[in-house]
Design an enzyme around this catalytic site. Structure first.
Site, mmCIF file in Angstrom:
data_model
loop_
_atom_site.group_PDB
_atom_site.id
_atom_site.type_symbol
_atom_site.label_atom_id
_atom_site.label_comp_id
_atom_site.label_asym_id
_atom_site.label_seq_id
_atom_site.Cartn_x
_atom_site.Cartn_y
_atom_site.Cartn_z
ATOM 1 N N SER A 139 -11.728 32.407 25.289
ATOM 2 C CA SER A 139 -13.034 33.053 25.382
ATOM 3 C C SER A 139 -13.287 33.823 26.666
ATOM 4 O O SER A 139 -14.318 34.472 26.804
ATOM 5 C CB SER A 139 -14.134 31.996 25.214
ATOM 6 N N ALA A 140 -12.385 33.766 27.631
ATOM 7 C CA ALA A 140 -12.574 34.525 28.867
ATOM 8 C C ALA A 140 -12.725 36.019 28.592
ATOM 9 O O ALA A 140 -13.336 36.747 29.377
ATOM 10 C CB ALA A 140 -11.393 34.291 29.807
#
Length: 689
Positions: free
Chosen positions: A376-377
């Site tokens: 999810s970065a």
């Protein structure tokens, strides 16, 4: 009659002498006096490397050395005689002698026996010119037996090892015979016997010295030895640049990338020889000058602190259950405005081949050479891509709910959040919000229980947008062999959805650092670099000379996004770390430097060094990542943390957040500490003044 014959012969002789003396005299005189000027380049030590604060990272240490200079009229027998004398005075490593070397040497030492290796028939063919010298030589080599070679004594092998070194150099160019572990006794004994060792000399050579040990060793690179010389695959390139075959050159990473700067200016010596090759005079044409120095962007104090943090957190995480595959972690700290890499740290746990025990090794290079699913970065890039394509706009609401797509397992966020906007989606890391954004981008419409047809060509739109941030493209860092990561082949709609949450394509830690820097600085993708300045060398020990070149920031591109959109994502990242409910809030709450960032967890398949143990189907693992910048309102540092294969199963240690918090704390603590020292020094100067 006899008198007349003698008189006639003398007359002819006198006439001939007259012709030689008078007609050709000047020509023969010029031939006798003819000389040749040969210019020789003598190598010099390489330039040093310093960190941004002037601490020496790579230095040169002096070595006692024994050299040999081959003169043009030196024959093979003389060289062997000198090698035999020198072999009695020094210790020599004979382990690198090849069988071919032994065979050649055997033929030199046993010329009659070597001739006997050729049959009478073969000699006849040679006389008939049906075989040449090369053919006979090959036949002799093939017929030399192990028994023949076993006749060599240890002294013979030492002589051969030295003779090999004698033969590897150019005429009139000093060649290193031994520069490793030359004892003071050996140096003194050889020096005392130089008059009996034609061509041999004692001098001082150099070797690379690393004051910080293994720190950054994989990034700093290596230099070839005097025996290796120029790598074979680069020989033509270097010879065209006036190198010699036995010159020592950078063979990897910074040493190789900045070879032109580090190698220095050779001393030029002109040797005047007669037609027989005897040296008549030697003249120094130009003084040698060691290579220019590099000032790196790295802060070694910070680098050491970060490495220690990584090591401690890796060992700590290994104590958790289901972390058997965890073996590495990476951290990059970068100035988001200039691209200066402040820290490039990587550590790997590996088993020592000799002891069988696990040990920690430097793997800083893994920040650019290895790539992973980061999770999810990347959602900041997904949201900004959604804005640009019109799939969403700032403030857009989406229902975070489990997605029930026909013939597909249920897809959901780690928790159901209900109706949320874009800021909240970043704060809590909603997968569903990102998926619905991509569905709108790809012309799809979600209906529970129904198929989800999507325009798969939109993968190019997403990737092109991600590339603008540095995700999936070369960062341009000043190091060779950088990986751009791997792009998955999109075969179904689910692949597009996975791409949006960082679980399809792979990225390097350096790419993550460039991506978060692009958001932090307002949308400019800056090229990361490790060299800050190039400086002239000076004689004073460990001092910096005048600046030759200062490396300026290089903007690779400006992302195609509105400032308000970028600021919107930055606010979402701030909420991740500073607002209750943010995925990193519990780790960063209380930090006085106002951090902002995004966590990442990716379901991936293990593809590490033990991959073959698991057959065709590797185990599923969790990769953890973290991107951050601080302070959120005026970023001065950007950070990327990547820890692959942390654990198997649904839960495990949040090693990415533990490392990230401690690293940012270390950065700002060091900044405060230096500010206090600077203030004290300033106060002391005022008082003394």
């Amino acid at each position: 009659m006899l008198f007349f014959v003698v008189f006639l012969l003398f007359s002819i002789l006198i006439l001939r002498l007259g012709v030689v003396q008078i007609v050709y005299g000047d020509d023969f005189k010029r031939e006798i006096q003819r000389t040749e000027d040969i210019t020789v380049n003598n190598p010099v030590p390489r330039g040093k490397m310093f960190d941004r604060n002037g601490k020496v990272i790579v230095d040169n240490k002096p070595l006692n050395a024994i050299t040999y200079t081959k003169y043009q009229n030196t024959n093979q027998e003389e060289m062997i005689q000198t090698a035999e004398k020198l072999a009695r005075l020094i210790k020599v490593d004979t382990s690198k002698i090849r069988d071919r070397d032994k065979k050649d040497f055997w033929m030199i030492k046993n010329p009659e026996k070597a001739k006997e290796k050729i049959t009478k028939k073969e000699w006849t063919l040679f006389e008939q010119k049906k075989l040449d010298d090369k053919d006979l030589y090959q036949l002799q080599l093939q017929r030399i037996t192990d028994k023949d070679l076993s006749s060599f004594s240890q002294e013979d092998l030492k002589t051969l090892a030295i003779y090999r070194q004698f033969n590897s150099g150019y005429a009139l160019t000093p060649q290193i015979v031994k520069n490793k572990k030359v004892s003071d006794k050996e140096f003194a004994v050889v020096s005392e016997n130089l008059e009996n060792l034609p061509g041999v000399d004692t001098t001082t050579d150099w070797d690379r010295k690393y004051p910080f040990g293994k720190t950054l060793r994989t990034v700093l690179g290596n230099v070839t030895s005097s025996e290796e010389g120029i790598p074979k695959e680069q020989i033509e390139e270097y010879l065209a640049r006036d190198y010699s075959r036995n010159d020592r050159v950078g063979k990897s990473y910074i040493e190789a990338e900045y070879e032109d700067v580090l190698h220095g200016q050779k001393a030029k010596v002109k040797n005047q020889t007669d037609k027989s090759g005897n040296v008549l005079s030697t003249e120094l044409l130009s003084q040698g000058k060691r290579g220019k120095d590099l000032v790196l962007t790295i802060d070694m104090d910070l680098q050491l602190k970060v490495e220690k943090i990584i090591e401690e957190e890796l060992w700590k995480a290994k104590a958790y259950p289901r972390t058997g595959l965890l073996d590495r972690a990476f951290v990059v700290l970068m100035d988001p405005h200039t691209g200066e890499v402040l820290t490039m740290a990587g550590k790997q746990i590996a088993r020592n081949d000799k002891t069988g025990r696990l040990e920690m090794r430097d793997f800083a290079l893994g920040n650019i050479t290895t790539s992973y699913n980061v999770g999810s970065a990347v959602k900041g890039a997904t949201v900004l891509t959604g804005y640009k394509t019109g799939a969403i706009h700032p403030g857009s609401m989406q229902l975070d709910e489990p997605l029930r797509i026909a013939s597909t397992p249920i897809k959901a966020s780690w928790k159901t959040f209900g109706w949320i906007n874009d800021l909240q989606a970043l704060q809590v890391s909603s997968n569903v919000y990102m998926w619905k954004t991509v569905i709108a981008m790809a012309g799809g419409h979600y209906a529970p229980g129904q198929p989800l047809p999507l325009d798969l060509t939109k993968v190019n739109t997403i990737r092109q947008s991600f590339n603008q941030f540095g995700l999936g493209s070369m960062t341009g860092i000043d190091l060779p062999n950088e990986s751009a990561g791997f792009k998955g082949i999109v075969r179904q709609p689910g692949n597009l959805l996975d791409l949006a949450i960082g679980q399809f394509d792979t990225y390097t830690t350096m790419q993550l650092a460039q991506y978060i820097s692009t958001i932090a600085n307002g949308g400019y993708r800056v090229q990361p670099h490790l060299v800050k300045e190039i400086r002239e060398p000076i004689m004073e020990k460990n001092q910096l000379g005048p600046i030759v070149q200062e490396i300026q920031p290089k903007i690779l591109n400006r992302i195609d996004e509105k400032d308000s959109w970028i600021n919107r994502v930055k606010e979402g990242f701030r909420m991740v770390m500073q607002t209750t409910g943010g995925t990193a809030y519990s780790y960063f709450k209380g930090a006085d430097y106002s951090p902002a960032g995004k966590t990442g967890t990716a379901q991936a398949f293990y593809d590490g060094p033990d991959r073959q143990k698991f057959g065709k189907i590797p185990p599923e693992v969790m990769n953890l990542s973290l991107v951050s910048f601080a302070p959120s309102n005026n970023p001065e540092v950007a950070m990327a943390v990547l820890v692959p294969w942390v654990y198997q199963g649904n839960s495990g240690p949040s090693v990415n957040n533990y490392i990230g918090r401690r690293v940012l704390d270390a950065y700002f603590d060091l900044k405060k500490e230096r500010a206090k020292k600077s203030q004290k020094a300033l106060s002391a100067d005022k008082n003394n003044g």
